[in-house]
Design an enzyme around this catalytic site. Structure first.
Site, PDB file in Angstrom:
ATOM      1  N   ASP A  33       0.824  -1.207   0.000  1.00 19.79           N
ATOM      2  CA  ASP A  33       0.000   0.000   0.000  1.00 19.79           C
ATOM      3  C   ASP A  33       0.862   1.263   0.000  1.00 19.79           C
ATOM      4  O   ASP A  33       0.633   2.193  -0.784  1.00 19.79           O
ATOM      5  CB  ASP A  33      -0.970  -0.009   1.178  1.00 19.79           C
ATOM      6  CG  ASP A  33      -0.320  -0.402   2.498  1.00 19.79           C
ATOM      7  OD1 ASP A  33       0.865  -0.803   2.513  1.00 19.79           O
ATOM      8  OD2 ASP A  33      -1.008  -0.317   3.544  1.00 19.79           O
ATOM      9  N   TYR A  34       1.871   1.273   0.847  1.00 27.01           N
ATOM     10  CA  TYR A  34       2.778   2.423   0.945  1.00 27.01           C
ATOM     11  C   TYR A  34       3.524   2.655  -0.367  1.00 27.01           C
ATOM     12  O   TYR A  34       3.583   3.777  -0.889  1.00 27.01           O
ATOM     13  CB  TYR A  34       3.755   2.174   2.088  1.00 27.01           C
ATOM     14  CG  TYR A  34       4.922   3.125   2.180  1.00 27.01           C
ATOM     15  CD1 TYR A  34       4.776   4.374   2.768  1.00 27.01           C
ATOM     16  CD2 TYR A  34       6.182   2.753   1.703  1.00 27.01           C
ATOM     17  CE1 TYR A  34       5.853   5.238   2.871  1.00 27.01           C
ATOM     18  CE2 TYR A  34       7.259   3.609   1.806  1.00 27.01           C
ATOM     19  CZ  TYR A  34       7.098   4.849   2.381  1.00 27.01           C
ATOM     20  OH  TYR A  34       8.170   5.711   2.481  1.00 27.01           O
TER      21      TYR A  34
END
Length: 275
Positions: free
Chosen positions: A180-181
């Site tokens: 996600d990051y």
């Protein structure tokens, strides 16, 4: 100062550089999002050490932000805003301009929303949800968009602007499952490059500084020591990058020495990742 050193044009008394000039760091009013702790605090301190006026943005770290501002009375201002909230960001921008008597023309998109750098605690490919991805997009992409657009009118009026966003070396070296990051930061890199082209004619540069795991910030505090040791062993410098070292590169992009540089992503990780 040598003959080859770029000399900033003298700006008006209010501190706004003349259009087309390369402002000295001491002439700049800088907004650092997520500036109360960790990397953000190191970036704030680096600008303050050069004489800049700095807006220390925070979401929940009011005490840390105010303590940092108190260390530099008159040149630092702690202001709350969730970067995901456009109205809150616009209020921050206007409050800072009123306080300093001149607008913000340098922004550092550093805020990281609800993320811990611990691979064991992150969702892997077979289980990660779109909601997790969306959460990081809200912080890294929507947040940066809100900040840039809120500051943009003043930058255009001044004929100068500096936008620096914090990225990651995981684009090139995705060795941990920060899906996600990393996806959100990759989108921010794309925005950096397209905005650089769109805003360049207005005298605004847009760049990114991408670090690896930093030793140590609040976000990396949960990282096992053996991970840091392994990273250090794999770098030419045999060390893990510190927040202060990454902050140096942020200063470069804001400085007169980067006046001809835009749309770039500079990796600062001790040489772990090559270009």
């Amino acid at each position: 100062m040598t003959a080859s050193t770029p000399t900033p044009d003298a700006g008006p008394a209010a501190g706004i550089p003349s259009p087309g000039s390369a402002p000295a760091l001491s002439e700049q009013i800088v907004l650092v999002t997520g500036g109360a702790r960790g990397l953000g605090a190191a970036i704030c301190r680096a600008f303050l050490a050069q004489g800049a006026r700095v807006v220390i943005n925070y979401r929940s770290s009011a005490e840390a932000a105010q303590a940092l501002a108190d260390e530099h009375a008159g040149r630092a201002l702690a202001l709350p805003a969730d970067v995901r909230d456009r109205s809150a960001v616009e209020s921050l921008i206007s409050t800072a301009a009123e306080h300093f008597g001149a607008p913000i023309t340098t922004v550092v998109n550093n805020a990281l929303v609800d993320f811990v750098f611990n691979g064991d605690a992150r969702s892997h490919a077979e289980e990660i949800t779109y909601e997790e991805l969306s959460g990081q997009f809200e912080g890294s992409v929507k947040g940066a968009l809100n900040v840039i657009q809120a500051a943009l009118p003043s930058m255009v009026d001044a004929g100068i602007g500096r936008v620096i966003s914090i990225g990651t070396n995981l684009f090139q070296h995705p060795v941990v499952p920060y899906h996600d990051y990393t996806a959100a930061k990759a989108a921010l890199l794309s925005l950096t490059r397209t905005f650089a082209d769109d805003l360049g004619p207005s005298g605004i540069t847009v760049n990114m500084v991408s670090g690896g795991l930093l030793q140590t910030t609040d976000a990396s505090a949960a990282t096992p020591e053996e991970v840091f040791e392994g990273i250090a062993a794999g770098t030419p410098l045999r060390s893990v990058t510190t927040p202060e070292q990454l902050a140096d590169a942020v200063l470069f992009f804001a400085s007169p020495w980067a006046r001809g540089v835009t749309g770039q992503n500079l990796i600062v990780d001790g040489g772990l990742v090559k270009g």
